[in-house]
Design a protein around this motif. Sequence first.
Motif, PDB file in Angstrom:
ATOM      1  N   CYS A  43       0.847  -1.193   0.000  1.00 64.69           N
ATOM      2  CA  CYS A  43       0.000   0.000   0.000  1.00 64.69           C
ATOM      3  C   CYS A  43       0.886   1.247   0.000  1.00 64.69           C
ATOM      4  N   ASP A  44       0.317   2.345  -0.450  1.00 64.98           N
ATOM      5  CA  ASP A  44       0.982   3.633  -0.291  1.00 64.98           C
ATOM      6  C   ASP A  44       0.733   4.062   1.149  1.00 64.98           C
ATOM      7  N   PHE A  45       1.688   3.755   2.015  1.00 63.01           N
ATOM      8  CA  PHE A  45       1.503   3.995   3.447  1.00 63.01           C
ATOM      9  C   PHE A  45       1.143   5.444   3.759  1.00 63.01           C
ATOM     10  N   GLY A  46       1.838   6.388   3.117  1.00 64.05           N
ATOM     11  CA  GLY A  46       1.571   7.798   3.368  1.00 64.05           C
ATOM     12  C   GLY A  46       0.137   8.166   3.035  1.00 64.05           C
ATOM     13  N   LEU A  47      -0.348   7.659   1.901  1.00 64.29           N
ATOM     14  CA  LEU A  47      -1.727   7.937   1.499  1.00 64.29           C
ATOM     15  C   LEU A  47      -2.717   7.343   2.496  1.00 64.29           C
ATOM     16  N   VAL A  48      -2.526   6.084   2.863  1.00 69.00           N
ATOM     17  CA  VAL A  48      -3.443   5.423   3.795  1.00 69.00           C
ATOM     18  C   VAL A  48      -3.435   6.129   5.148  1.00 69.00           C
ATOM     19  N   LEU A  49      -2.251   6.479   5.650  1.00 70.49           N
ATOM     20  CA  LEU A  49      -2.164   7.164   6.941  1.00 70.49           C
ATOM     21  C   LEU A  49      -2.829   8.535   6.891  1.00 70.49           C
ATOM     22  N   ASN A  50      -2.564   9.299   5.831  1.00 69.41           N
ATOM     23  CA  ASN A  50      -3.140  10.633   5.724  1.00 69.41           C
ATOM     24  C   ASN A  50      -4.665  10.554   5.585  1.00 69.41           C
ATOM     25  N   GLU A  51      -5.158   9.643   4.758  1.00 71.64           N
ATOM     26  CA  GLU A  51      -6.610   9.506   4.579  1.00 71.64           C
ATOM     27  C   GLU A  51      -7.279   9.032   5.865  1.00 71.64           C
ATOM     28  N   GLN A  71       2.632  10.293  11.486  1.00 66.12           N
ATOM     29  CA  GLN A  71       3.297   9.181  10.795  1.00 66.12           C
ATOM     30  C   GLN A  71       3.384   9.441   9.290  1.00 66.12           C
ATOM     31  N   ALA A  72       2.286   9.951   8.715  1.00 67.55           N
ATOM     32  CA  ALA A  72       2.281  10.239   7.272  1.00 67.55           C
ATOM     33  C   ALA A  72       3.317  11.304   6.933  1.00 67.55           C
ATOM     34  N   THR A  73       3.423  12.337   7.763  1.00 66.33           N
ATOM     35  CA  THR A  73       4.380  13.414   7.521  1.00 66.33           C
ATOM     36  C   THR A  73       5.812  12.881   7.564  1.00 66.33           C
ATOM     37  N   ARG A  74       6.124  12.079   8.578  1.00 66.67           N
ATOM     38  CA  ARG A  74       7.476  11.494   8.683  1.00 66.67           C
ATOM     39  C   ARG A  74       7.784  10.592   7.493  1.00 66.67           C
ATOM     40  N   LEU A  75       6.827   9.744   7.155  1.00 63.94           N
ATOM     41  CA  LEU A  75       7.025   8.808   6.048  1.00 63.94           C
ATOM     42  C   LEU A  75       7.238   9.552   4.737  1.00 63.94           C
ATOM     43  N   ARG A  76       6.417  10.554   4.500  1.00 66.98           N
ATOM     44  CA  ARG A  76       6.518  11.299   3.243  1.00 66.98           C
ATOM     45  C   ARG A  76       7.785  12.151   3.195  1.00 66.98           C
ATOM     46  N   ARG A  77       8.243  12.642   4.337  1.00 68.66           N
ATOM     47  CA  ARG A  77       9.516  13.371   4.376  1.00 68.66           C
ATOM     48  C   ARG A  77      10.664  12.421   4.026  1.00 68.66           C
ATOM     49  N   GLY A  78      10.619  11.224   4.587  1.00 69.86           N
ATOM     50  CA  GLY A  78      11.626  10.218   4.268  1.00 69.86           C
ATOM     51  C   GLY A  78      11.637   9.867   2.789  1.00 69.86           C
ATOM     52  N   ARG A  79      10.453   9.823   2.193  1.00 72.69           N
ATOM     53  CA  ARG A  79      10.357   9.522   0.763  1.00 72.69           C
ATOM     54  C   ARG A  79      11.014  10.629  -0.064  1.00 72.69           C
TER      55      ARG A  79
END
Length: 186
Positions: A43-51, A71-79
């Motif tokens: 899954c797109d973790f950032g998308l699932v977490l943000n939604e 969590q979404a912010t951290r994950l997407r920053r890492g990306r």
Amino acid sequence: QRIDSRDNEVTFFLRKRLADFDLDLETLGYFYINPWDRIHSGCDFGLVLNETGFVKRARGRVGESVDHFRQATRLRRGRILKAEKYSKKTGRKMPSYHIKNWALSLENLISSLFFLGNLDEAARVLKCAEVDLGKWKPPLTQMMSLKAIDGAIKHMKGDMKAATLAFEEGERVAASDERNVIKRLH
């Protein structure tokens, strides 16, 4: 219930009414191994977490939404950091959607903290993100929103001078966007 016009069969909705966030929340639950614990791989973790955070916030579960947005912010920053390394190595331009998605998660996180009255934490998160905001230049809509939230935090804390400066900076961002739109139209 509704009638399917293709074959006049009666079908039933899964919930009491359309656009109910309960259904969205139930659907998002299927992306997790244990409800709201670990997300299935693939899954797109950032998308699932943000939604998930967005739907929980819409349902009034703002405190729970903060964890998902964080969590979404951290994950997407890492990306973004990974994409930066890859683009330096290959010479390819980094996709802008990574920055937009990160800024959207950041905006959701800060606005939820503000809504909960956690002004110090909201200000701290925004302060920590300032270097990245300056370096990555997210879309102007997110920048304007973040400037408005920054001004609101400063206003609520009683620093009217700093609040005014933040709001004015947001207006300058908006004005620069208007000039760019006008240039593109001509």
